[in-house]
Design a protein around this motif. Sequence first.
Motif, PDB file in Angstrom:
ATOM      1  N   MET A   1       0.855  -1.158   0.000  1.00 46.77           N
ATOM      2  CA  MET A   1       0.000   0.000   0.000  1.00 46.77           C
ATOM      3  C   MET A   1       0.904   1.225   0.000  1.00 46.77           C
ATOM      4  O   MET A   1       1.892   1.275   0.722  1.00 46.77           O
ATOM      5  CB  MET A   1      -0.887  -0.041   1.247  1.00 46.77           C
ATOM      6  N   ASP A   2       0.563   2.211  -0.820  1.00 51.48           N
ATOM      7  CA  ASP A   2       1.278   3.477  -0.827  1.00 51.48           C
ATOM      8  C   ASP A   2       0.384   4.536  -0.194  1.00 51.48           C
ATOM      9  O   ASP A   2      -0.777   4.679  -0.577  1.00 51.48           O
ATOM     10  CB  ASP A   2       1.661   3.888  -2.243  1.00 51.48           C
ATOM     11  N   ILE A   3       0.929   5.267   0.769  1.00 49.40           N
ATOM     12  CA  ILE A   3       0.181   6.282   1.505  1.00 49.40           C
ATOM     13  C   ILE A   3       0.775   7.647   1.162  1.00 49.40           C
ATOM     14  O   ILE A   3       1.954   7.892   1.403  1.00 49.40           O
ATOM     15  CB  ILE A   3       0.262   6.029   3.022  1.00 49.40           C
ATOM     16  N   SER A   4      -0.060   8.520   0.596  1.00 45.45           N
ATOM     17  CA  SER A   4       0.378   9.867   0.229  1.00 45.45           C
ATOM     18  C   SER A   4       0.466  10.738   1.472  1.00 45.45           C
ATOM     19  O   SER A   4      -0.366  10.655   2.368  1.00 45.45           O
ATOM     20  CB  SER A   4      -0.631  10.465  -0.749  1.00 45.45           C
ATOM     21  N   SER A   5       1.494  11.584   1.518  1.00 42.58           N
ATOM     22  CA  SER A   5       1.674  12.494   2.648  1.00 42.58           C
ATOM     23  C   SER A   5       1.824  13.916   2.148  1.00 42.58           C
ATOM     24  O   SER A   5       2.760  14.221   1.427  1.00 42.58           O
ATOM     25  CB  SER A   5       2.909  12.110   3.452  1.00 42.58           C
ATOM     26  N   LYS A   6       0.885  14.753   2.533  1.00 45.58           N
ATOM     27  CA  LYS A   6       0.967  16.154   2.135  1.00 45.58           C
ATOM     28  C   LYS A   6       1.378  17.039   3.304  1.00 45.58           C
ATOM     29  O   LYS A   6       1.854  18.138   3.110  1.00 45.58           O
ATOM     30  CB  LYS A   6      -0.375  16.595   1.576  1.00 45.58           C
TER      31      LYS A   6
END
Length: 96
Positions: A1-6
């Motif tokens: 799973m890839d989790i985006s971080s802003k």
Amino acid sequence: MDISSKKDPNVRCVAEGIVSAIDWLPGYGSVIIVSHKGDYRTVYGHLAEIYVEEGDRIVTGKVIAKIGESVDGKLLHFEIWNSRNNQNPEEWLAIK
């Protein structure tokens, strides 16, 4: 799973464990593997900075790294394994 971080670039360990490996893998960059009770392991990839060393005991929620840049932006690659069986991280993580 890839989790985006802003916003928050910090990577926190999801459960108590021991850092069993720190390595570099093609496609994932710098990676941390944490071993947990019951033959579970969590894998954290695409890391820019690593704040732990192999053999460190980690408590739940401890910041272990900082997310790095990938070709798709700031992403954390995350996996959960039980023995040799890949688990679905979405079933384990709760959005807060």
